[in-house]
Scaffold this motif. Sequence first.
Motif, PDB file in Angstrom:
ATOM      1  N   ASP A 278      51.001 121.695  14.412  1.00  0.00           N
ATOM      2  CA  ASP A 278      50.373 120.402  14.093  1.00  0.00           C
ATOM      3  C   ASP A 278      51.345 119.253  14.349  1.00  0.00           C
ATOM      4  N   VAL A 279      52.596 119.458  13.933  1.00  0.00           N
ATOM      5  CA  VAL A 279      53.619 118.424  14.139  1.00  0.00           C
ATOM      6  C   VAL A 279      53.802 118.159  15.632  1.00  0.00           C
TER       7      VAL A 279
ATOM      8  N   GLN B 127      51.640 118.711  18.125  1.00  0.00           N
ATOM      9  CA  GLN B 127      50.457 118.091  18.725  1.00  0.00           C
ATOM     10  C   GLN B 127      50.373 116.601  18.402  1.00  0.00           C
ATOM     11  N   LYS B 128      50.751 116.235  17.198  1.00  0.00           N
ATOM     12  CA  LYS B 128      50.653 114.832  16.774  1.00  0.00           C
ATOM     13  C   LYS B 128      51.845 113.992  17.229  1.00  0.00           C
ATOM     14  N   GLY B 129      53.013 114.631  17.347  1.00  0.00           N
ATOM     15  CA  GLY B 129      54.219 113.837  17.583  1.00  0.00           C
ATOM     16  C   GLY B 129      54.894 114.037  18.917  1.00  0.00           C
ATOM     17  N   LYS B 130      54.313 114.808  19.812  1.00  0.00           N
ATOM     18  CA  LYS B 130      54.954 115.108  21.090  1.00  0.00           C
ATOM     19  C   LYS B 130      55.415 113.838  21.797  1.00  0.00           C
TER      20      LYS B 130
ATOM     21  N   LYS C 191      57.253 111.465  20.763  1.00  0.00           N
ATOM     22  CA  LYS C 191      57.454 110.290  19.917  1.00  0.00           C
ATOM     23  C   LYS C 191      58.717 110.447  19.072  1.00  0.00           C
TER      24      LYS C 191
ATOM     25  N   GLN D 247      59.555 113.361  16.610  1.00  0.00           N
ATOM     26  CA  GLN D 247      58.353 113.586  15.804  1.00  0.00           C
ATOM     27  C   GLN D 247      57.561 114.822  16.204  1.00  0.00           C
ATOM     28  N   GLY D 248      57.904 115.414  17.363  1.00  0.00           N
ATOM     29  CA  GLY D 248      57.197 116.611  17.802  1.00  0.00           C
ATOM     30  C   GLY D 248      57.982 117.894  17.636  1.00  0.00           C
TER      31      GLY D 248
END
Length: 342
Positions: free
Chosen positions: A138-139, A141-144, A146, A200-201
């Motif tokens: 999840d981390v 997918q959301k933060g790649k 960033k 972030q990813g």
Amino acid sequence: MRCDIVIPVWNMKDITKQCVNNITRHTDFPYRLIIVDNASSEETQRYLEDLAKRKDINVRLIRNEENLGNSKGANQGIRASDAEYVCILDNDTMVMDHWLTEMINVAESDEKIGVVNPVSNYGRKKPLARKWEEVASDVYQKGKGKYIETAAAIGFCFLIKRKVINDIGVWPEGYGPGYFEDTEYSIRAIRKGYKVAIAQGAYVVHLEHSSFKKTGFFDELFAKNQKIFYDQFGKSRRLLYILNGENKFDLDKNAYKNAQNRNWIWVFTRKGSSVALPDHAYIKLFYLGNPFFEANCIFRILKRKKRFDTIYSDSPSLIKKLNTLKGLHGAEVVNPVSGINS
């Protein structure tokens, strides 16, 4: 391009084995392991010697006949490295898919980024009925791709560009076995013009099976090193900015400058307002409801266990109320427009 992963080890064979197995399973970036054995007992020593003989993994093993501590062990690994990146990794960690690739992608995205941390479970519990791999996915997918800036990277997984090592050297060793060396290194990097970032990813679980805590002198060591650090760099402060909309001031630059100096920044403003703030781990923005806005601010201030050191408000009426309650919250209250202390 390659990254040398430096792992200082003192015993904890099973934890170390789990760490290495996760690296081999989840790392999709070229790497070499540099393991520094700080005089581990026979069981761990034998495991590390066998690991160094494996043909399916690139390992360099450095053996110390006495425990030199985490900082000196990490520096042995840094000095033995010739890769473009060095990642100091605690052995009580579990890396997840894309962890290293994401951290290096972030570092490569901006030449000013010199030190990178991943996201971790620090201060958080794993959601029930979920695996760490699911949380990490999840981390990712959301933060790649960033990142957010931070004032101090944490040493459990500490990626450093070779250019930074060439500029400012290795970790400080004046803290004995460890603690605060990572913060000092971050400060030195920032003062040289580098950014310290959190990818972030990337996700790394920190089990915190600390060798220091196992020895029973953690509190004493932490207090000693904290004093050494504070004597040189000072304490972090907690600063609150309350934007009531009555006046405007240059919050963006002030907040960033204070955050880069390791001060924790909170901002309270009304819902529906627009506030431009940099993405920074030391800055937190809260939008509070318009009805009873001032009362909501005061309630949040008074209920905090960790008090604010300074409160900035652009509202004369709120400053007056906070000044009346100063005996309860203990903070200095300042009007940032006039710069006048209340």
